[in-house]
Design a protein around this motif. Sequence first.
Motif, short mmCIF file in Angstrom:
data_model
loop_
_atom_site.label_atom_id
_atom_site.label_comp_id
_atom_site.label_asym_id
_atom_site.label_seq_id
_atom_site.Cartn_x
_atom_site.Cartn_y
_atom_site.Cartn_z
N ALA A 185 0.82 -1.21 0.00
CA ALA A 185 0.00 0.00 0.00
C ALA A 185 0.85 1.27 0.00
N LEU A 186 2.07 1.16 0.54
CA LEU A 186 2.95 2.34 0.60
C LEU A 186 3.94 2.40 -0.55
N GLY A 187 3.73 1.65 -1.57
CA GLY A 187 4.57 1.74 -2.75
C GLY A 187 5.63 0.68 -2.84
N GLY A 188 5.76 -0.12 -1.79
CA GLY A 188 6.65 -1.27 -1.84
C GLY A 188 8.12 -0.95 -1.78
N SER A 189 8.88 -1.96 -1.46
CA SER A 189 10.33 -1.86 -1.41
C SER A 189 10.90 -3.26 -1.55
N THR A 190 11.87 -3.41 -2.41
CA THR A 190 12.49 -4.74 -2.54
C THR A 190 13.19 -5.13 -1.25
N ASN A 191 13.70 -4.14 -0.51
CA ASN A 191 14.33 -4.45 0.77
C ASN A 191 13.31 -5.02 1.75
N ALA A 192 12.10 -4.50 1.74
CA ALA A 192 11.06 -5.02 2.64
C ALA A 192 10.78 -6.48 2.32
N VAL A 193 10.73 -6.80 1.05
CA VAL A 193 10.51 -8.20 0.64
C VAL A 193 11.63 -9.08 1.19
N LEU A 194 12.85 -8.67 0.99
CA LEU A 194 13.99 -9.45 1.47
C LEU A 194 13.98 -9.59 2.99
N HIS A 195 13.69 -8.51 3.69
CA HIS A 195 13.68 -8.56 5.15
C HIS A 195 12.56 -9.43 5.69
N LEU A 196 11.37 -9.31 5.11
CA LEU A 196 10.26 -10.15 5.56
C LEU A 196 10.53 -11.63 5.30
N LEU A 197 11.08 -11.93 4.13
CA LEU A 197 11.42 -13.34 3.84
C LEU A 197 12.48 -13.86 4.81
N ALA A 198 13.44 -13.03 5.16
CA ALA A 198 14.49 -13.44 6.11
C ALA A 198 13.91 -13.63 7.50
N MET A 199 13.01 -12.75 7.92
CA MET A 199 12.39 -12.88 9.24
C MET A 199 11.58 -14.15 9.36
N VAL A 200 10.77 -14.43 8.35
CA VAL A 200 9.91 -15.61 8.42
C VAL A 200 10.74 -16.89 8.33
N ALA A 201 11.90 -16.83 7.72
CA ALA A 201 12.76 -18.01 7.61
C ALA A 201 13.26 -18.48 8.97
N HIS A 202 13.28 -17.58 9.94
CA HIS A 202 13.75 -17.92 11.28
C HIS A 202 12.62 -18.37 12.20
N GLY A 203 11.41 -18.39 11.67
CA GLY A 203 10.26 -18.78 12.48
C GLY A 203 9.64 -20.07 12.00
N GLN A 204 8.39 -20.23 12.34
CA GLN A 204 7.70 -21.47 12.03
C GLN A 204 6.76 -21.37 10.84
N HIS A 205 6.73 -20.21 10.19
CA HIS A 205 5.82 -20.02 9.06
C HIS A 205 6.59 -20.00 7.75
N GLN A 206 5.86 -20.18 6.67
CA GLN A 206 6.45 -20.09 5.35
C GLN A 206 5.88 -18.88 4.63
N LEU A 207 6.71 -18.24 3.86
CA LEU A 207 6.31 -17.09 3.07
C LEU A 207 7.10 -17.17 1.77
N THR A 208 6.42 -16.93 0.66
CA THR A 208 7.08 -16.99 -0.65
C THR A 208 6.77 -15.73 -1.44
N LEU A 209 7.46 -15.58 -2.53
CA LEU A 209 7.18 -14.45 -3.42
C LEU A 209 5.75 -14.51 -3.95
N GLU A 210 5.22 -15.71 -4.05
CA GLU A 210 3.83 -15.87 -4.51
C GLU A 210 2.85 -15.23 -3.52
N ASP A 211 3.20 -15.23 -2.23
CA ASP A 211 2.35 -14.56 -1.24
C ASP A 211 2.31 -13.06 -1.50
N PHE A 212 3.43 -12.48 -1.87
CA PHE A 212 3.48 -11.06 -2.19
C PHE A 212 2.62 -10.78 -3.42
N THR A 213 2.70 -11.64 -4.41
CA THR A 213 1.91 -11.47 -5.63
C THR A 213 0.42 -11.60 -5.33
#
Length: 75
Positions: free
Chosen positions: A15-43
């Motif tokens: 909603a705020l125009g996006g950032s490739t860094n935000a995508v990378l950071h969110l994917l890295a954060m979720v990788a350390h937890g118990q959930h899965q997140l993919t680029l398809e979720d962003f799409t």
Amino acid sequence: MTKKAFENAITVVIALGGSTNAVLHLLAMVAHGQHQLTLEDFTRLGKRVPVLADLKPSGKYVMAELVKIGGLTRS
């Protein structure tokens, strides 16, 4: 953090125009937890979320301008 919390974060980023860094950071954060997140979720989420602000780094405005008009303030 829940999967829903990550999806909410993605929604705000889109909603705020996006950032490739935000995508990378969110994917890295979720990788350390118990959930899965993919680029398809962003799409998937991006197909239903309008862009409401044209914020930097790729946009015209800075976050302070959004806060100034009352958007995303913390109470």
